[in-house]
Design an enzyme around this catalytic site. Structure first.
Site, PDB file in Angstrom:
ATOM      1  N   TYR A 233       0.803  -1.457   0.054  1.00 29.62           N
ATOM      2  CA  TYR A 233       0.027  -0.154  -0.039  1.00 29.62           C
ATOM      3  C   TYR A 233       0.956   1.215  -0.016  1.00 29.62           C
ATOM      4  CZ  TYR A 233      -2.984   3.885   1.874  1.00 29.62           C
ATOM      5  OH  TYR A 233      -3.714   4.936   1.967  1.00 29.62           O
ATOM      6  N   LYS A 237       1.152   4.565  -2.662  1.00 30.10           N
ATOM      7  CA  LYS A 237       1.141   6.027  -2.300  1.00 30.10           C
ATOM      8  C   LYS A 237       2.316   6.886  -2.683  1.00 30.10           C
ATOM      9  CE  LYS A 237      -3.262   5.639  -1.102  1.00 30.10           C
ATOM     10  NZ  LYS A 237      -3.942   6.521  -2.081  1.00 30.10           N
TER      11      LYS A 237
END
Length: 354
Positions: A233, A237
């Site tokens: 994740y 980002k």
């Protein structure tokens, strides 16, 4: 509270106090010194004046720094592009708009009179969006390039060319690097970063043609630092941040269009569905959990301003943005000190909505 915290570094306040105690006419300076003398010795009054001089200088330097940062993020253009927009006739696209940040952003833009195209996976719009003529819902998997291109054509045909694009859709999984499956990894990257390429290819060319547009990306504090259990994740980002920074330069240099603005928001933990299953761990760790409205309002305000900006929300860990510039020994010491709190990410399920 923020006003009180910022008061010592406000040149307006420290400058006024300094002027009163040193340069003001006698009829003002005398009574001020006389009153202060009731509480402080002459020596401490002198120290107070010295402290005010330093605070005034530091506050002035801080304001110049913020001003320079602001114009740098807008391609060194001293003016806002707000004059280019007629908000009642503008069209915006918001992805992941059926819940979380996306829904709040869409409603916030609609409150400003903007017609908002809401993209998400749900079969139909949420009940609280129905009946609002400014909110138009489209079922669309933004990870599917053809689906994005198809819905873009429909939007342009029915409502006109969008001048605002908010890439908000996002999902999260709690997988350690050695355990993540191929399917999970592909879905995570497809939604969180690859989808940005598809929406940009669909809507950015018209913005360049019209020399008017604002692209917003929802990132995270995870853009700056990885966390055990959330590495894939965090990778997505970090990629969103890299895309944002490179795209701003590319549009300015390759397409000669500095008028288009780019904003990226990095919130810390917020009270959305994405953090629902680990709210207790966050509370136990004393980490501030943002109200989602704070994030949405910051994005809407930035769009309406006609300026681009990197927005960091979560003051207590805002320093993460600059941690890569620290000496390795200092950065790694801080990381090691945070090891006990680093395993907050025990999610176990895919969630949508930013």
């Amino acid at each position: 509270m923020d006003v009180i915290k910022g008061a010592p570094f406000s040149p307006a306040l420290t400058g006024a106090l300094l002027y009163t105690l040193t340069k003001a006419p006698d009829q003002f300076r005398g009574p001020a010194l006389q009153h202060l003398g009731k509480y402080l010795s002459s020596k401490n009054i002198g120290r107070t004046v010295t402290a005010l001089k330093w605070l005034f200088a530091l506050g002035l330097a801080r304001n110049v720094h913020l001003w320079l940062s602001d114009i740098a993020q807008n391609n060194f253009r001293l003016w806002s592009e707000r004059h280019r927009y007629d908000w009642s006739n503008e069209v915006a696209v918001v992805t992941g708009a059926s819940a979380g940040f996306g829904a709040l952003i869409a409603k916030g833009l609609a409150d400003k009179g903007i017609k908002v195209m809401c993209l998400d996976l749900a079969d139909e719009a949420p009940d609280d969006m129905k009946g609002n003529s400014k909110l138009v819902y489209y079922k669309c998997d933004v990870a599917d390039r053809q689906a994005v291109l198809d819905v873009a054509e429909q939007i342009k045909r029915d409502h006109g060319e969008p001048s605002v694009l908010v890439n908000n859709a996002g999902i999260i999984y709690d997988h350690h690097t050695l355990d993540v499956t191929e399917k999970t990894l592909h879905r995570l990257f497809d939604v969180n970063i690859i989808s940005h390429y598809w929406t940009l290819q669909a809507f950015l060319p018209d913005m360049i043609k019209n020399r008017k547009g604002h692209v917003v990306a929802s990132a995270s504090m995870a853009s700056f630092a990885g966390s055990p259990g959330l590495i894939p994740y965090c990778n997505t980002k970090a990629a969103v941040l890299s895309l944002h920074e490179g795209l701003q330069q590319e549009v300015r240099v390759s397409y000669k269009c500095p008028e288009i603005k780019f904003s990226i928001v990095h919130p810390t933990f917020a009270a959305t569905n994405m953090t629902a299953s680990w709210r207790k761990e966050l509370a136990d760790s004393k980490v501030t959990v943002l109200d989602p409205n704070v994030v949405a309002e910051a994005i809407v305000k930035q769009i309406i301003s006609g300026k681009g900006k990197q927005i960091i929300l979560g003051a207590e860990i805002g320093f993460l943005a600059g941690m890569r510039g620290w000496p390795h020994w200092l950065a790694q010491t801080f990381v090691h000190l945070g090891d006990r709190k680093a395993d907050l990410a025990q999610m176990g399920a895919e969630r949508t909505g930013g």
